[in-house]
Scaffold this motif. Sequence first.
Motif, PDB file in Angstrom:
ATOM      1  N   PHE A 155       0.791  -1.219   0.000  1.00 54.39           N
ATOM      2  CA  PHE A 155       0.000   0.000   0.000  1.00 54.39           C
ATOM      3  C   PHE A 155       0.833   1.283   0.000  1.00 54.39           C
ATOM      4  CE2 PHE A 155      -2.981  -3.240   1.494  1.00 54.39           C
ATOM      5  CZ  PHE A 155      -3.957  -3.081   0.514  1.00 54.39           C
ATOM      6  N   THR A 156       2.133   1.176  -0.296  1.00 52.82           N
ATOM      7  CA  THR A 156       2.860   2.392  -0.664  1.00 52.82           C
ATOM      8  C   THR A 156       2.255   2.997  -1.927  1.00 52.82           C
ATOM      9  OG1 THR A 156       4.478   1.081  -1.894  1.00 52.82           O
ATOM     10  CG2 THR A 156       5.055   1.703   0.373  1.00 52.82           C
ATOM     11  N   ILE A 157       1.515   2.200  -2.688  1.00 53.47           N
ATOM     12  CA  ILE A 157       0.900   2.719  -3.917  1.00 53.47           C
ATOM     13  C   ILE A 157      -0.159   3.778  -3.615  1.00 53.47           C
ATOM     14  CG2 ILE A 157       1.350   0.642  -5.257  1.00 53.47           C
ATOM     15  CD1 ILE A 157      -1.566  -0.163  -4.848  1.00 53.47           C
ATOM     16  N   LEU A 158      -0.675   3.836  -2.376  1.00 57.46           N
ATOM     17  CA  LEU A 158      -1.724   4.804  -2.068  1.00 57.46           C
ATOM     18  C   LEU A 158      -1.208   6.237  -2.187  1.00 57.46           C
ATOM     19  CD1 LEU A 158      -3.509   3.118   0.971  1.00 57.46           C
ATOM     20  CD2 LEU A 158      -4.321   3.277  -1.390  1.00 57.46           C
ATOM     21  N   SER A 159      -0.061   6.531  -1.590  1.00 53.64           N
ATOM     22  CA  SER A 159       0.467   7.888  -1.700  1.00 53.64           C
ATOM     23  C   SER A 159       0.900   8.169  -3.131  1.00 53.64           C
ATOM     24  CB  SER A 159       1.615   8.114  -0.716  1.00 53.64           C
ATOM     25  OG  SER A 159       2.650   7.182  -0.927  1.00 53.64           O
ATOM     26  N   PHE A 160       1.430   7.172  -3.807  1.00 57.91           N
ATOM     27  CA  PHE A 160       1.793   7.375  -5.215  1.00 57.91           C
ATOM     28  C   PHE A 160       0.572   7.772  -6.045  1.00 57.91           C
ATOM     29  CE2 PHE A 160       1.698   5.494  -9.458  1.00 57.91           C
ATOM     30  CZ  PHE A 160       2.690   6.252 -10.066  1.00 57.91           C
ATOM     31  N   LEU A 161      -0.557   7.123  -5.808  1.00 58.44           N
ATOM     32  CA  LEU A 161      -1.779   7.450  -6.551  1.00 58.44           C
ATOM     33  C   LEU A 161      -2.115   8.932  -6.436  1.00 58.44           C
ATOM     34  CD1 LEU A 161      -4.182   4.479  -5.686  1.00 58.44           C
ATOM     35  CD2 LEU A 161      -3.277   5.047  -7.932  1.00 58.44           C
ATOM     36  N   GLU A 162      -1.929   9.489  -5.242  1.00 60.25           N
ATOM     37  CA  GLU A 162      -2.261  10.895  -5.033  1.00 60.25           C
ATOM     38  C   GLU A 162      -1.392  11.810  -5.891  1.00 60.25           C
ATOM     39  OE1 GLU A 162      -3.821  10.575  -0.420  1.00 60.25           O
ATOM     40  OE2 GLU A 162      -1.805  11.319  -0.823  1.00 60.25           O
ATOM     41  N   TYR A 163      -0.107  11.518  -5.921  1.00 62.95           N
ATOM     42  CA  TYR A 163       0.806  12.394  -6.662  1.00 62.95           C
ATOM     43  C   TYR A 163       0.697  12.177  -8.169  1.00 62.95           C
ATOM     44  CZ  TYR A 163       2.742  13.600  -2.163  1.00 62.95           C
ATOM     45  OH  TYR A 163       2.879  14.071  -0.875  1.00 62.95           O
ATOM     46  N   GLU A 164       0.464  10.959  -8.583  1.00 59.25           N
ATOM     47  CA  GLU A 164       0.406  10.657 -10.015  1.00 59.25           C
ATOM     48  C   GLU A 164      -0.931  11.051 -10.639  1.00 59.25           C
ATOM     49  OE1 GLU A 164       2.456   8.410 -13.320  1.00 59.25           O
ATOM     50  OE2 GLU A 164       3.015   9.606 -11.581  1.00 59.25           O
ATOM     51  N   TYR A 165      -2.027  10.795  -9.908  1.00 62.85           N
ATOM     52  CA  TYR A 165      -3.360  10.969 -10.491  1.00 62.85           C
ATOM     53  C   TYR A 165      -4.179  12.078  -9.828  1.00 62.85           C
ATOM     54  CZ  TYR A 165      -2.309   6.612 -12.859  1.00 62.85           C
ATOM     55  OH  TYR A 165      -1.726   5.645 -13.641  1.00 62.85           O
ATOM     56  N   GLY A 166      -3.704  12.618  -8.714  1.00 63.37           N
ATOM     57  CA  GLY A 166      -4.356  13.775  -8.140  1.00 63.37           C
ATOM     58  C   GLY A 166      -5.287  13.497  -6.984  1.00 63.37           C
ATOM     59  N   VAL A 167      -5.480  14.517  -6.159  1.00 63.57           N
ATOM     60  CA  VAL A 167      -6.506  14.558  -5.121  1.00 63.57           C
ATOM     61  C   VAL A 167      -7.552  15.559  -5.611  1.00 63.57           C
ATOM     62  CG1 VAL A 167      -7.042  15.165  -2.736  1.00 63.57           C
ATOM     63  CG2 VAL A 167      -4.888  13.977  -3.275  1.00 63.57           C
ATOM     64  N   PHE A 168      -8.789  15.120  -5.726  1.00 66.38           N
ATOM     65  CA  PHE A 168      -9.842  15.934  -6.319  1.00 66.38           C
ATOM     66  C   PHE A 168     -10.900  16.297  -5.277  1.00 66.38           C
ATOM     67  CE2 PHE A 168      -7.913  13.801  -9.837  1.00 66.38           C
ATOM     68  CZ  PHE A 168      -8.026  14.667 -10.914  1.00 66.38           C
ATOM     69  N   HIS A 169     -11.547  17.414  -5.543  1.00 64.72           N
ATOM     70  CA  HIS A 169     -12.747  17.772  -4.794  1.00 64.72           C
ATOM     71  C   HIS A 169     -13.918  17.825  -5.768  1.00 64.72           C
ATOM     72  CE1 HIS A 169     -15.517  19.587  -1.968  1.00 64.72           C
ATOM     73  NE2 HIS A 169     -15.814  20.489  -2.889  1.00 64.72           N
ATOM     74  N   PRO A 170     -14.876  16.883  -5.663  1.00 65.36           N
ATOM     75  CA  PRO A 170     -16.091  16.993  -6.470  1.00 65.36           C
ATOM     76  C   PRO A 170     -16.913  18.176  -5.965  1.00 65.36           C
ATOM     77  CG  PRO A 170     -15.789  14.759  -5.594  1.00 65.36           C
ATOM     78  CD  PRO A 170     -14.860  15.658  -4.844  1.00 65.36           C
ATOM     79  N   MET A 171     -17.275  19.078  -6.840  1.00 64.00           N
ATOM     80  CA  MET A 171     -18.024  20.255  -6.414  1.00 64.00           C
ATOM     81  C   MET A 171     -19.376  19.817  -5.853  1.00 64.00           C
ATOM     82  SD  MET A 171     -15.720  22.402  -6.955  1.00 64.00           S
ATOM     83  CE  MET A 171     -16.528  23.990  -6.640  1.00 64.00           C
ATOM     84  N   GLY A 172     -19.650  20.291  -4.633  1.00 62.98           N
ATOM     85  CA  GLY A 172     -20.811  19.812  -3.896  1.00 62.98           C
ATOM     86  C   GLY A 172     -20.439  18.777  -2.854  1.00 62.98           C
ATOM     87  N   GLY A 173     -19.170  18.300  -2.892  1.00 61.55           N
ATOM     88  CA  GLY A 173     -18.711  17.312  -1.923  1.00 61.55           C
ATOM     89  C   GLY A 173     -18.688  15.916  -2.515  1.00 61.55           C
ATOM     90  N   CYS A 174     -17.952  15.021  -1.854  1.00 66.65           N
ATOM     91  CA  CYS A 174     -17.895  13.629  -2.329  1.00 66.65           C
ATOM     92  C   CYS A 174     -19.285  13.000  -2.375  1.00 66.65           C
ATOM     93  CB  CYS A 174     -16.972  12.808  -1.433  1.00 66.65           C
ATOM     94  SG  CYS A 174     -15.213  13.040  -1.782  1.00 66.65           S
ATOM     95  N   ASN A 175     -20.171  13.462  -1.491  1.00 58.88           N
ATOM     96  CA  ASN A 175     -21.521  12.894  -1.477  1.00 58.88           C
ATOM     97  C   ASN A 175     -22.241  13.139  -2.798  1.00 58.88           C
ATOM     98  OD1 ASN A 175     -23.588  15.380  -1.152  1.00 58.88           O
ATOM     99  ND2 ASN A 175     -21.718  15.834  -0.022  1.00 58.88           N
ATOM    100  N   TYR A 176     -21.887  14.229  -3.493  1.00 55.15           N
ATOM    101  CA  TYR A 176     -22.586  14.536  -4.744  1.00 55.15           C
ATOM    102  C   TYR A 176     -22.312  13.480  -5.806  1.00 55.15           C
ATOM    103  CZ  TYR A 176     -24.294  16.810  -8.903  1.00 55.15           C
ATOM    104  OH  TYR A 176     -24.968  17.078 -10.071  1.00 55.15           O
ATOM    105  N   VAL A 177     -21.162  12.795  -5.717  1.00 56.44           N
ATOM    106  CA  VAL A 177     -20.876  11.718  -6.662  1.00 56.44           C
ATOM    107  C   VAL A 177     -21.967  10.648  -6.571  1.00 56.44           C
ATOM    108  CG1 VAL A 177     -19.201   9.980  -7.382  1.00 56.44           C
ATOM    109  CG2 VAL A 177     -18.405  12.185  -6.487  1.00 56.44           C
ATOM    110  N   SER A 178     -22.316  10.250  -5.353  1.00 54.17           N
ATOM    111  CA  SER A 178     -23.356   9.242  -5.173  1.00 54.17           C
ATOM    112  C   SER A 178     -24.727   9.768  -5.586  1.00 54.17           C
ATOM    113  CB  SER A 178     -23.393   8.769  -3.718  1.00 54.17           C
ATOM    114  OG  SER A 178     -22.210   8.062  -3.385  1.00 54.17           O
ATOM    115  N   VAL A 179     -24.997  11.026  -5.251  1.00 57.20           N
ATOM    116  CA  VAL A 179     -26.279  11.620  -5.631  1.00 57.20           C
ATOM    117  C   VAL A 179     -26.450  11.606  -7.146  1.00 57.20           C
ATOM    118  CG1 VAL A 179     -27.593  13.781  -5.693  1.00 57.20           C
ATOM    119  CG2 VAL A 179     -26.482  13.058  -3.570  1.00 57.20           C
ATOM    120  N   ARG A 180     -25.400  12.017  -7.873  1.00 58.40           N
ATOM    121  CA  ARG A 180     -25.508  12.052  -9.334  1.00 58.40           C
ATOM    122  C   ARG A 180     -25.576  10.648  -9.920  1.00 58.40           C
ATOM    123  NH1 ARG A 180     -28.071  13.412 -13.112  1.00 58.40           N
ATOM    124  NH2 ARG A 180     -27.112  13.781 -15.134  1.00 58.40           N
TER     125      ARG A 180
END
Length: 502
Positions: free
Chosen positions: A203-228
Amino acid sequence: MSKHVVIIGAGPGGLAAALQLANSGLRVTVLERQGYVGGRTSALHDQGFTFDRGPTFFLYPRILQEIFASIGRDLYKEIPMKRLDPQYRLAFADGGRIDATPDVAKLKQEVARICPRDAEAVEAFLRDNRTKLDRFAPILENEFPCWKSLFTPQMLSLLPLLKVHRSLEQDLRSYFSDPRVRLSFSFQSKYLGMSPFQCPSLFTILSFLEYEYGVFHPMGGCNYVSVRMAEIAKEMGVDIRLNEDVRELRFQGRRVTGVVTERGVYDTDAIVINADFSRAMLRLVPESLRPTWKNSKLGKTKFSCSTYMLYLGVKGEVDTPHHVIYFSSDYEQNLKDITNNYRLSPDPSFYLQNACVTDPGLAPPGCSALYCLIPVPHLHPNLDWKTEAPKLRKVAFEQMARLGLKDLEKRIVVEHQYTPDDWEAMEIHRGATFSMAHTLDQMLFLRPQNHYKDLDGVYLVGGSTHPGSGLPVIYSSARITCRALTRDLGAVWREESQLAKV
C-alpha cells in the motif's frame, strides 16, 4: 422479461453496480434502508451547511471514469471536479510542515525543509511505485477467487515486489530517513483504517496514486458523486427505493430467490449485497448456509479502526488549506492506543477539512463548513462513548487550536457529532468505518469474494469484499462483481467504450 437483480444498499458500490447492470440489460431494484443514497458517502445538511458524512478525499478517478464511459457518460461533465494543489498540508507536532503538491520539483523542496537528504529519494519512490501499481493493477481489478490464484505465472512474478515481510513503514525506510517524511508517504494507510506499522507494504501505492493521479474535490462534496450516480441510474430505469429495510432473504437450498422488506417480497434472479458484510451475514443469512463465514469466524475477524467526527458550521472564513492532517508527537503510540490498547490518546492525530476554500457553496455566505476526524478504536468494552464523547470533543478543539484555530467554539452555528456508536447504528459492524482490516490474512482470496461462494446468486460489493475499502477500490469491486454476475446470468457485459480511452 429481463432477469431481475436486487441490490441491497445504495452506497457507492451499490450505485456503481446499478449503473453497470442496467447497462447490461438487467432489471435492477436498489433497496436502501436510509432516506438518502450514499451510505457512508452521504451528506449532512443543516441550515444551509453541507458536510460530507464520510469520505472527503476523491482519488484515482480512472475507475469511475471508465464506468461512466461504459454507459456513455463523461464523469467530469456529470460531476465537475477540481484537482487540489496543494493536495493537503501535513503539520507535525514535533515541528515542520509539508504542503504536499503534485509538482515533483516543488514537492522535493517541501521535503527538503524537513530533511534535505530525503528530498533526493522522492523521485525514486515515485518511479518504483509507478512500476508497482502498473504490475499490481490487474490483480486489484479482477477476481481473486481461490488460493490457486496465488500461483499463476503473473502472480508469482509479482512476489518480489510484494515484500510480504515488510510493513508499509518498513518499506519506506529504504527511501526516507526522517520519520516525518515517512509519515508523509504512509499516513494514507488510514484510508484503510490501518496503521502504517501494520499495513502491508503493497500500500505504498496509495500515496503514489495521489501524486500521479491527483486529489480531487467533487463540487458539492464527495456525497454529490453518489447523488448524481443515483440520478443517472434512475434515468436508466433503475428502481431505487429509499427507507426500505431488508428484513430477510429467501432461499431454495443454496440459491437466493427473494428479498423481503416490510413492504413486500421481491423475487430475484440474483442479489448484490452492498451492506457491511459481517452485519449482513449475521442479520440475513442463516449460519447453516454460510459454512465459510460462520459466526465463530466472523467473531475472529480483524476490523479497522473507527472515527470520532465533528461537523461544524461556523461564522466567518477559516485560515487553513482544504485538507490538513496533524500528526501527534508520538504517532506510533497514538496508533497503538487505537489498534492494540483500545484507548484514547491525550495528543491524538486528526484530520481537518475546510472545503469552503474550494467550494464556498457548502456553507451560507460568510460562513465555513468544517469537518474534523479523529481516528479512534472500533467499539470495545474499554470505551463507553456516552462518557468519552464529551471529553474527546474538548480534546478536538484543543487540537484544532494547534493549527491556530483558537476561537472556533465561539463561532459555531451548527454542530453534529458522530462516534463509533453512531456508525454502529448505521449498520456498520463494531462501528469499524473502514470495514475489515487489510491484513495479509484478510486480502485477495482470503477476503469475502465478489461472487459469494457459499450461496448461488449472491454477490458482494463494497469495502468488505475484494479488493478492499476506499472509494476507487470500491468502484473497482463493483466492476469485478458486475462482470461476474452478468456472465453468470447470461447478460451482455458492456465495459469498453471509446470514451474510456479518452
